[in-house]
Write a protein that holds these residues in place. Structure first.
Motif, PDB file in Angstrom:
ATOM      1  N   LEU A   1       0.826  -1.202   0.000  1.00 31.01           N
ATOM      2  CA  LEU A   1       0.000   0.000   0.000  1.00 31.01           C
ATOM      3  C   LEU A   1       0.860   1.252   0.000  1.00 31.01           C
ATOM      4  O   LEU A   1       0.582   2.227  -0.714  1.00 31.01           O
ATOM      5  CB  LEU A   1      -0.937  -0.010   1.214  1.00 31.01           C
ATOM      6  N   GLY A   2       1.920   1.253   0.791  1.00 31.99           N
ATOM      7  CA  GLY A   2       2.837   2.384   0.772  1.00 31.99           C
ATOM      8  C   GLY A   2       3.542   2.542  -0.565  1.00 31.99           C
ATOM      9  O   GLY A   2       3.783   3.674  -1.012  1.00 31.99           O
ATOM     10  N   GLN A   3       3.858   1.420  -1.208  1.00 29.83           N
ATOM     11  CA  GLN A   3       4.483   1.495  -2.521  1.00 29.83           C
ATOM     12  C   GLN A   3       3.520   2.048  -3.560  1.00 29.83           C
ATOM     13  O   GLN A   3       3.917   2.762  -4.479  1.00 29.83           O
ATOM     14  CB  GLN A   3       4.966   0.102  -2.934  1.00 29.83           C
ATOM     15  N   TRP A   4       2.241   1.720  -3.430  1.00 30.90           N
ATOM     16  CA  TRP A   4       1.241   2.259  -4.349  1.00 30.90           C
ATOM     17  C   TRP A   4       1.146   3.771  -4.228  1.00 30.90           C
ATOM     18  O   TRP A   4       1.017   4.485  -5.225  1.00 30.90           O
ATOM     19  CB  TRP A   4      -0.108   1.609  -4.071  1.00 30.90           C
ATOM     20  N   TYR A   5       1.201   4.281  -3.018  1.00 27.95           N
ATOM     21  CA  TYR A   5       1.211   5.728  -2.819  1.00 27.95           C
ATOM     22  C   TYR A   5       2.458   6.349  -3.442  1.00 27.95           C
ATOM     23  O   TYR A   5       2.399   7.428  -4.043  1.00 27.95           O
ATOM     24  CB  TYR A   5       1.148   6.052  -1.328  1.00 27.95           C
ATOM     25  N   ALA A   6       3.591   5.691  -3.296  1.00 27.98           N
ATOM     26  CA  ALA A   6       4.845   6.247  -3.815  1.00 27.98           C
ATOM     27  C   ALA A   6       4.911   6.205  -5.335  1.00 27.98           C
ATOM     28  O   ALA A   6       5.541   7.078  -5.948  1.00 27.98           O
ATOM     29  CB  ALA A   6       6.035   5.491  -3.222  1.00 27.98           C
TER      30      ALA A   6
END
Length: 312
Positions: free
Chosen positions: A144-149
């Motif tokens: 999920l954090g990678q999707w934001y990034a």
């Protein structure tokens, strides 16, 4: 000087018997029979001088190997005292609860309020072990954090999450069923987009629930002061809600690994406390519930609820 002729003891019944060894490497006399004086004067060849061909049993397979070295055992620290090890817990500790509440207020301070409430109930959890569920949760949050990034039009990844399960008694021990994940995320105007992304991997009905999260505090009839963060942290330890009856709480089942976590931009508790609004840090008020009509510390819940009803 006349020499004494030694008798032939080849045919003696005790000639081939192994003799007990005495001091100075000499054999002891058998004490019986005519060959006793002779056997008492024969020397026994020491064992180290025996060659490969002199050993009646033959050469052993490990004669040339060195004896094993026994290493000294070191004291191993118990797993329950080692904070680096993952462990199973029933409640959220006081430090985790305070850190989660600081993260909730800190998100508002930095301009990224946690405005989206996400609940994940993967059906695959029923077939996993506690260790596998812990690993799956970590991968899900990282992805999920990678999707934001990866998406430049999205705000920085800002989230507070916790893991819960339903506590039941089985075989005299506490166990849990229906493990799930609660998350508070800053999505802004991309809430529908976030729900669509989560539904790609969790396609079954009821596995993903995304809804708005209010930033206001609500007083319940039983006196609890609740908001979105207190619902996520409701599995708090009894030491917290027994000292403050206004803290919402609910029993939770055992969870292996970390129960609570938040993103790095919300992790500096000291800085968040210093930047908190002055009205939220007044004396004689709860640091996490800045209301002037907070519940007393030590008083029965029913009696306190009656007093609140009379005052109203």
């Amino acid at each position: 000087m006349a020499t004494t002729q030694q008798p032939d003891c080849t045919n003696s019944a005790k000639a081939d018997l192994p003799q007990p060894v005495g001091a100075h490497g000499m054999t002891q006399a058998l004490g019986a029979g005519p060959s006793a004086p002779l056997l008492g004067t024969q020397a026994l060849t020491p064992y180290p001088s025996l060659g490969e061909h002199d050993n009646p049993l033959g050469a052993a397979a490990n004669d040339d190997e060195e004896p094993p070295v026994h290493k000294r055992k070191r004291r191993r620290k118990p797993a329950r005292d080692d904070r680096r090890r993952s462990r199973t817990t029933l409640t959220i500790s006081k430090e985790q609860y305070q850190g989660g509440r600081d993260a909730w207020y800190g998100a508002q301070i930095i301009g990224l309020p946690l405005d989206t409430f996400v609940t994940l109930r993967p059906r695959i959890f029923d077939e996993m072990t506690p260790v596998e569920r812990h690993a799956w949760t970590r991968r899900r949050i990282r992805s999920l954090g990678q999707w934001y990034a990866d998406n430049d039009d999205l705000p920085p990844f800002t989230a507070l999450w916790s893991r819960e399960s339903k506590r039941i008694a089985q075989g005299g021990k506490w166990t849990g069923i229906g493990e799930h994940i609660h998350m508070l995320v800053h999505a802004g105007t991309h809430r529908d987009r976030l729900e669509k992304m989560l539904s790609k991997s969790l396609k079954l009905r009821g596995e993903v629930d995304v809804r708005p999260a209010k930033q206001t505090i609500t007083r319940l009839r039983n006196g609890w002061m609740t908001d979105a963060s207190t619902y996520v942290l409701k599995a708090v330890n009894q030491r917290v809600w027994r000292s403050r009856p206004s803290v919402p709480h609910r029993k939770s089942g055992p969870i292996y690994g970390a129960r609570v976590g938040w993103t790095q931009n919300l992790g500096n508790r000291k800085q968040l406390s210093e930047n908190r609004a002055p009205r939220a840090a007044k004396p004689n008020q709860s640091t996490y519930f800045p209301q002037s009509d907070e519940a007393p510390l030590k008083r029965g819940r029913k009696k306190w609820e009656m007093e609140m009803t009379r005052a109203a």
